[in-house]
Design a protein around this motif. Structure first.
Motif, short mmCIF file in Angstrom:
data_model
loop_
_atom_site.label_atom_id
_atom_site.label_comp_id
_atom_site.label_asym_id
_atom_site.label_seq_id
_atom_site.Cartn_x
_atom_site.Cartn_y
_atom_site.Cartn_z
N ARG A 37 0.85 -1.25 0.03
CA ARG A 37 -0.08 -0.10 0.06
C ARG A 37 0.86 1.01 0.15
NH1 ARG A 37 -2.40 -3.71 3.27
NH2 ARG A 37 -1.18 -2.98 5.14
N LEU A 38 0.33 2.08 -0.91
CA LEU A 38 1.17 3.64 -1.01
C LEU A 38 2.35 3.28 -1.61
CD1 LEU A 38 0.69 4.99 2.57
CD2 LEU A 38 -0.42 5.53 0.62
N GLU A 41 2.56 5.45 -4.89
CA GLU A 41 2.39 7.00 -4.53
C GLU A 41 3.67 7.51 -3.80
OE1 GLU A 41 0.26 4.66 -3.41
OE2 GLU A 41 -1.70 5.38 -4.38
N ARG A 60 -0.13 14.97 -7.84
CA ARG A 60 -1.48 14.76 -7.64
C ARG A 60 -1.85 13.83 -6.91
NH1 ARG A 60 -2.09 13.25 -14.08
NH2 ARG A 60 0.13 12.33 -13.67
N HIS A 61 -0.96 13.05 -6.20
CA HIS A 61 -1.08 12.22 -5.09
C HIS A 61 -1.16 12.83 -3.81
CE1 HIS A 61 1.32 8.79 -7.90
NE2 HIS A 61 -0.10 8.85 -8.19
N GLY A 63 -2.97 14.72 -2.25
CA GLY A 63 -4.38 14.38 -1.31
C GLY A 63 -4.50 13.03 -0.71
N SER A 64 -4.44 12.10 -1.70
CA SER A 64 -4.70 10.72 -1.22
C SER A 64 -3.52 10.32 -0.08
CB SER A 64 -4.74 9.88 -2.40
OG SER A 64 -3.74 9.79 -3.11
N VAL A 65 -2.29 10.70 -0.31
CA VAL A 65 -1.49 10.30 0.58
C VAL A 65 -1.60 10.93 1.79
CG1 VAL A 65 1.28 10.61 1.21
CG2 VAL A 65 0.39 9.82 -1.27
N THR A 67 -4.31 11.73 3.40
CA THR A 67 -5.38 11.10 3.88
C THR A 67 -4.74 9.82 4.55
OG1 THR A 67 -6.93 11.93 2.52
CG2 THR A 67 -7.53 9.86 3.56
N ALA A 68 -4.20 9.11 3.75
CA ALA A 68 -3.53 7.74 4.18
C ALA A 68 -2.45 8.12 5.42
CB ALA A 68 -2.80 7.21 2.97
#
Length: 215
Positions: A37-38, A41, A60-61, A63-65, A67-68
């Motif tokens: 996972r990750l 990114e 672009r990653h 935001g998702s990173v 959050t993770a």
């Protein structure tokens, strides 16, 4: 509590309250990436004393990173990452400061050496110079476990590569010749940093280190 700070457009600096929280967070992140996972990114993550720098493959990653990282299960993930490996460092315990430091600590030089070799060490993070690992110790039931090793009042202008040293609650092996104010207790012929090796540094965050006496 973690604080996520922007570091350019391709990195996030994770700021933590203390070294223990940083250590737990980094272990959790290593476990997350090792599980797949990750990994797509994040290029790398670089721990320091109380921060972890997370480098992104693509802006672009972000935001998702972020959050993770906020939802990382830190407490549950602090199982030792066995894939980090272990390094055994053979040492000539004849450092310039060994005798004086042992006297200052109220022990014999042989007792200081026995404690250093009996102690399990862990590369907590790297810095200062390429390949320079800050090794944190685990208690072994010795009065020296809780001692803060004083740095030299006047740093040396040159410490040779391979010098084994103590300062604060850390141990280290100088990967190359450099100035420094740590207490020198010995030296090793093991090349800690070699640009022709992959990876060049033997000491990486999470690697376990054991020192042994070399005749």
């Amino acid at each position: 509590m973690i604080r996520l700070l922007p570091c350019g457009d391709r990195a996030i600096l994770v700021d933590l309250d203390d070294d223990r929280e940083r250590r737990d967070f980094d272990a959790a992140l290593r476990a997350e990436i090792a599980a797949g996972r990750l990994a797509d990114e994040i290029i790398e993550h670089v721990p320091a004393a109380r921060t972890v720098l997370v480098r992104l493959r693509d802006p672009r990653h972000r935001g998702s990173v972020e959050t993770a990282l906020h939802s990382l299960e830190v407490g549950a993930a602090c199982v030792e990452d066995q894939s980090s490996g272990e390094v055994t460092v053979p040492v000539h315990y004849d450092g310039a400061d060994l005798q004086a430091l042992a006297h200052q600590l109220g022990v014999r030089p042989t007792e200081l050496v026995e404690w250093h070799t009996a102690t399990p060490w862990l590369v907590d993070f790297t810095g200062f110079a390429p390949g320079f690992g800050y090794l944190v110790r685990e208690p072994v039931g010795s009065p020296l476990d809780d001692v803060e090793i004083p740095r030299l009042d006047s740093p040396r202008t040159r410490i040779p590569a391979g010098a084994v040293a103590l300062a604060g609650r850390w141990s280290a092996v100088y990967p190359s010749a450099s100035p420094g104010g740590w207490q020198l207790i010995g030296g090793t012929d093991l090349p800690i940093w070699d640009v022709d090796r992959d990876p060049p540094g033997l000491f990486r965050a999470g690697v376990r280190v054991r020192f042994e006496v070399m005749p």
